[in-house]
Design a protein around this motif. Structure first.
Motif, PDB file in Angstrom:
ATOM      1  N   ILE A 124       0.905  -1.110   0.029  1.00  0.00           N
ATOM      2  CA  ILE A 124       0.003  -0.154  -0.212  1.00  0.00           C
ATOM      3  C   ILE A 124       0.774   1.306  -0.146  1.00  0.00           C
ATOM      4  O   ILE A 124       0.545   2.282  -0.651  1.00  0.00           O
ATOM      5  N   GLU A 125       1.872   1.075   0.753  1.00  0.00           N
ATOM      6  CA  GLU A 125       2.964   2.298   0.821  1.00  0.00           C
ATOM      7  C   GLU A 125       3.307   2.493  -0.636  1.00  0.00           C
ATOM      8  O   GLU A 125       3.623   3.635  -0.973  1.00  0.00           O
ATOM      9  N   LYS A 126       3.760   1.426  -1.356  1.00  0.00           N
ATOM     10  CA  LYS A 126       4.066   1.645  -2.717  1.00  0.00           C
ATOM     11  C   LYS A 126       3.286   2.195  -3.602  1.00  0.00           C
ATOM     12  O   LYS A 126       3.628   3.176  -4.336  1.00  0.00           O
ATOM     13  N   GLU A 127       1.893   1.589  -3.632  1.00  0.00           N
ATOM     14  CA  GLU A 127       0.891   2.057  -4.552  1.00  0.00           C
ATOM     15  C   GLU A 127       0.289   3.418  -4.205  1.00  0.00           C
ATOM     16  O   GLU A 127      -0.072   4.082  -5.220  1.00  0.00           O
ATOM     17  N   LYS A 128       0.101   3.666  -2.776  1.00  0.00           N
ATOM     18  CA  LYS A 128      -0.427   4.825  -2.653  1.00  0.00           C
ATOM     19  C   LYS A 128      -1.939   5.021  -3.006  1.00  0.00           C
ATOM     20  O   LYS A 128      -2.600   6.124  -3.799  1.00  0.00           O
ATOM     21  N   PRO A 129      -2.882   3.998  -2.812  1.00  0.00           N
ATOM     22  CA  PRO A 129      -4.044   4.039  -3.581  1.00  0.00           C
ATOM     23  C   PRO A 129      -5.053   5.138  -2.835  1.00  0.00           C
ATOM     24  O   PRO A 129      -5.054   5.031  -1.688  1.00  0.00           O
ATOM     25  N   SER A 130      -5.905   5.816  -3.502  1.00  0.00           N
ATOM     26  CA  SER A 130      -6.966   6.595  -2.944  1.00  0.00           C
ATOM     27  C   SER A 130      -8.295   5.499  -2.423  1.00  0.00           C
ATOM     28  O   SER A 130      -8.831   5.879  -1.531  1.00  0.00           O
ATOM     29  N   ARG A 131      -8.531   4.463  -3.148  1.00  0.00           N
ATOM     30  CA  ARG A 131      -9.253   3.510  -2.813  1.00  0.00           C
ATOM     31  C   ARG A 131      -8.958   2.258  -2.569  1.00  0.00           C
ATOM     32  O   ARG A 131      -7.989   1.720  -3.520  1.00  0.00           O
ATOM     33  N   LEU A 132      -9.035   1.338  -1.816  1.00  0.00           N
ATOM     34  CA  LEU A 132      -8.524   0.009  -1.657  1.00  0.00           C
ATOM     35  C   LEU A 132      -9.613  -0.846  -0.860  1.00  0.00           C
ATOM     36  O   LEU A 132     -10.631  -0.745  -0.127  1.00  0.00           O
ATOM     37  N   VAL A 133      -9.622  -2.038  -1.536  1.00  0.00           N
ATOM     38  CA  VAL A 133     -10.500  -3.122  -1.352  1.00  0.00           C
ATOM     39  C   VAL A 133      -9.789  -4.434  -0.780  1.00  0.00           C
ATOM     40  O   VAL A 133      -8.818  -4.634  -1.384  1.00  0.00           O
ATOM     41  N   ILE A 134      -9.968  -4.809   0.383  1.00  0.00           N
ATOM     42  CA  ILE A 134      -9.230  -6.088   0.977  1.00  0.00           C
ATOM     43  C   ILE A 134     -10.340  -7.342   1.166  1.00  0.00           C
ATOM     44  O   ILE A 134     -11.092  -7.084   1.775  1.00  0.00           O
ATOM     45  N   ASP A 135     -10.062  -8.393   0.122  1.00  0.00           N
ATOM     46  CA  ASP A 135     -10.940  -9.192  -0.107  1.00  0.00           C
ATOM     47  C   ASP A 135     -10.486 -10.878   0.378  1.00  0.00           C
ATOM     48  O   ASP A 135      -9.643 -11.151  -0.412  1.00  0.00           O
ATOM     49  N   SER A 136     -10.510 -11.352   1.234  1.00  0.00           N
ATOM     50  CA  SER A 136     -11.512 -10.991   2.484  1.00  0.00           C
ATOM     51  C   SER A 136     -10.932 -11.274   3.994  1.00  0.00           C
ATOM     52  O   SER A 136      -9.793 -11.619   3.920  1.00  0.00           O
ATOM     53  N   LEU A 137     -11.413 -10.739   4.897  1.00  0.00           N
ATOM     54  CA  LEU A 137     -10.897 -10.759   6.201  1.00  0.00           C
ATOM     55  C   LEU A 137     -10.929 -12.256   6.624  1.00  0.00           C
ATOM     56  O   LEU A 137     -10.037 -12.508   7.570  1.00  0.00           O
ATOM     57  N   SER A 138     -11.656 -13.222   5.932  1.00  0.00           N
ATOM     58  CA  SER A 138     -11.513 -14.563   6.608  1.00  0.00           C
ATOM     59  C   SER A 138     -10.349 -15.090   6.405  1.00  0.00           C
ATOM     60  O   SER A 138      -9.715 -16.233   7.185  1.00  0.00           O
ATOM     61  N   GLU A 139      -9.684 -14.705   5.343  1.00  0.00           N
ATOM     62  CA  GLU A 139      -8.340 -15.214   4.830  1.00  0.00           C
ATOM     63  C   GLU A 139      -7.326 -14.827   6.075  1.00  0.00           C
ATOM     64  O   GLU A 139      -6.323 -15.628   6.544  1.00  0.00           O
ATOM     65  N   LEU A 140      -7.342 -13.612   6.478  1.00  0.00           N
ATOM     66  CA  LEU A 140      -6.516 -13.177   7.386  1.00  0.00           C
ATOM     67  C   LEU A 140      -6.852 -13.905   8.774  1.00  0.00           C
ATOM     68  O   LEU A 140      -6.005 -14.046   9.686  1.00  0.00           O
ATOM     69  N   ARG A 141      -7.985 -13.989   8.965  1.00  0.00           N
ATOM     70  CA  ARG A 141      -8.555 -14.541  10.510  1.00  0.00           C
ATOM     71  C   ARG A 141      -7.968 -16.187  10.273  1.00  0.00           C
ATOM     72  O   ARG A 141      -7.507 -16.419  11.406  1.00  0.00           O
ATOM     73  N   LEU A 142      -7.715 -16.641   9.514  1.00  0.00           N
ATOM     74  CA  LEU A 142      -7.224 -17.926   9.331  1.00  0.00           C
ATOM     75  C   LEU A 142      -5.696 -18.207   9.796  1.00  0.00           C
ATOM     76  O   LEU A 142      -5.139 -19.010  10.449  1.00  0.00           O
ATOM     77  N   LEU A 143      -5.017 -16.874   9.713  1.00  0.00           N
ATOM     78  CA  LEU A 143      -3.585 -16.657   9.841  1.00  0.00           C
ATOM     79  C   LEU A 143      -3.483 -16.675  11.209  1.00  0.00           C
ATOM     80  O   LEU A 143      -2.146 -16.820  11.756  1.00  0.00           O
ATOM     81  N   ALA A 144      -4.176 -15.946  12.018  1.00  0.00           N
ATOM     82  CA  ALA A 144      -4.234 -15.486  13.294  1.00  0.00           C
ATOM     83  C   ALA A 144      -4.135 -16.749  14.470  1.00  0.00           C
ATOM     84  O   ALA A 144      -4.833 -17.703  13.999  1.00  0.00           O
ATOM     85  N   ALA A 145      -3.306 -16.570  15.308  1.00  0.00           N
ATOM     86  CA  ALA A 145      -3.173 -17.728  16.312  1.00  0.00           C
ATOM     87  C   ALA A 145      -4.443 -17.541  17.134  1.00  0.00           C
ATOM     88  O   ALA A 145      -4.853 -18.641  17.799  1.00  0.00           O
TER      89      ALA A 145
END
Length: 498
Positions: A124-145
């Motif tokens: 995100i620092e590199k691309e500096k988008p004005s709009r951002l979509v993250i799809d989806s949080l369920s994938e991040l949830r699986l990585l969490a302990a």
């Protein structure tokens, strides 16, 4: 003294959603879009990104669940150009991107959540988008302990975006633990997509704005559909927002005796309910008014739930109402409505669009029985009808509602009582007389102005619709088996009263 700057609102790209948000989403904030699989979250995310592309805003769609090819296929199915959706894809290392692809990606299954978040922020620092979509949080949830660590990392992600002027849309399918209240508290706003299962017909979908900090919005549920071209949201109709002025006048039917029953015609900006058993003439009577309006140059539309358009047109032509000429002229329209395929919110939106964009003056709903079948409950029917009729009345539209009662003669029954929502109520009945089945008509209620209280015979033939003389020689017509004056006298003689 610290001055609070109200952020501007940005276009979501979803038809009708900006109306609910009263202009769009406040820019530079983090939002949560949650919903079960199949509710259209990815579609909304792509529409949000494409809206940014149209406005020359740098946008980015980060996908953790679907591949670039899958997203491109979804875009093509909606008629969109995949290149209009900049995508950063997190995929396994062995399926690395070709040189022509524009973003560096990482393998989420081989790193801890913190590392994934760190590399995501670097992207995100590199691309500096004005709009951002993250799809989806369920994938991040699986990585969490654990849950606490997952929420701490999301909170850190939120702090990362502070001051960066990036509007973030987080997608969550709620497959892990249902609605996450702590996650909702982190987000600046929460939008929820839902599916309402029905026993028959298409699945009904609706959206609700759960919260939106520092900005007003339309509360409650709003129906939406997913069609080619994306999500279409139908904002809940609020009649008070559509008040207008119009001249007070009576709308004529072209049948003098019928107009006389209403005291000179039906009041503009009122709703008239035609109540009677099947085949008693409600649809034909409504057609008379629609045709008369069209002949005057006032556009009319008939929404047919129960009858096919061809049958309705043939019946009208058989009553000396050449409606096909008016249809060809554009002054009369007929729309077939399938209650199994249409939600009440979409139906109200269709009527609103027709009235506001085409200056429609007469609206016929044939019938409320079909409208009732599209509703999940009787209480909702009354609420929807109340707002719809109030909107039409404030626009000066003459609304004609048809409600078919159960049975043919005698005691008529209705599933719900909608007569109190109507300004005028007309009752039609079959009755037996001289070895024939005849039809009677009477205006039994009218809120504004005097009306005739007589029962008259209704006749329909190839000469047209005719209103006969007052049925003064009968009593008990509304029962279906009336007595003539001679029978009444005979009974009184037999009982010794004469």
């Amino acid at each position: 003294m610290m001055i609070h700057v109200i952020p501007p609102k940005i276009d979501t790209g979803v038809s009708g959603l900006d109306d609910i948000l009263l202009g769009g989403l406040p820019a530079g904030q983090m939002y949560l879009l949650e919903g079960d699989p199949g509710t259209g979250k990815t579609t909304v995310g792509m529409q949000f990104i494409m809206a940014g592309t149209r406005h020359n805003e740098k946008s980015l769609y980060v996908t953790l669940s679907e591949s670039r090819g899958e997203l491109a296929g979804s875009a093509v199915s909606h008629g969109w150009e995949p290149k209009s959706i900049p995508i950063a894809e997190f995929i396994p290392e062995e399926a690395s991107l070709s040189a022509e692809q524009q973003y560096t990606v990482f393998h989420p299954s081989e790193v801890e959540l913190a590392t994934t978040i760190q590399k995501l922020t670097q992207l995100i620092e590199k691309e500096k988008p004005s709009r951002l979509v993250i799809d989806s949080l369920s994938e991040l949830r699986l990585l969490a302990a654990d849950k606490m660590r997952y929420r701490r990392q999301l909170l850190a992600l939120k702090h990362f975006f502070v001051g960066r002027d990036t509007t973030v849309l987080l997608l969550d399918d709620r497959t892990g633990e249902g609605s996450d209240m702590q996650l909702q508290s982190i987000a600046h706003g929460v939008l929820r997509l839902e599916k309402v299962q029905r026993s028959y017909g298409v699945t009904r979908r609706r959206i609700e704005i759960v919260k939106l900090r520092g900005s007003a919005y339309r509360e409650g549920f709003h129906d939406y559909t997913i069609k080619k071209g994306g999500l279409h949201v139908y904002p809940r109709l609020v009649a008070n927002e559509h008040s207008s002025t119009f001249p007070a006048e009576r709308v004529k039917s072209g049948i003098p005796r019928l107009d006389a029953m209403f005291g000179g015609g039906i009041n503009r900006g009122s709703a008239t309910l035609l109540l009677g058993p099947s085949g008693s003439g409600e649809s034909s009577l409504a057609m008379v008014y629609a045709y008369a309006a069209a002949k005057r140059g006032d556009r009319a539309i008939i929404y047919a739930f129960d009858e096919t358009l061809r049958t309705a047109q043939d019946r009208a032509e058989g009553l000396a109402l050449p409606i096909r000429n008016e249809i060809a002229n554009g002054t009369l329209a007929m729309t077939q409505v399938d209650p199994a395929e249409l939600s009440p919110g979409e139906f109200a939106w269709q009527i609103r669009r027709d009235v506001e964009t085409k200056d429609t003056r007469v609206v016929v709903i044939d019938s409320l029985n079909g409208f009732l079948m599209s509703m999940p409950g009787e209480q909702d029917l009354n609420l929807h009808l109340h707002e719809l009729l109030a909107f039409l009345n404030q626009k000066g539209v003459v609304t004609i509602l048809i409600y078919t009662q159960h049975g043919l003669v005698g005691n008529m029954q209705t599933e719900v009582d909608v007569s109190y929502l109507s300004d005028t109520v007309v009752v039609l009945r079959y009755f037996e007389a001289e070895g024939e089945i005849r039809q009677a008509i009477s205006v039994i209620k009218q809120r504004v102005g005097q009306h005739e209280r007589a029962l008259r015979e209704l006749c329909m033939s190839n000469r047209g619709v005719e209103i006969g003389e007052q049925l003064s020689k009968f009593r008990g017509i509304l029962t279906g088996v009336p007595e003539s004056s001679d029978q009444k006298i005979a009974h009184q003689v037999a009982e010794g009263n004469l």
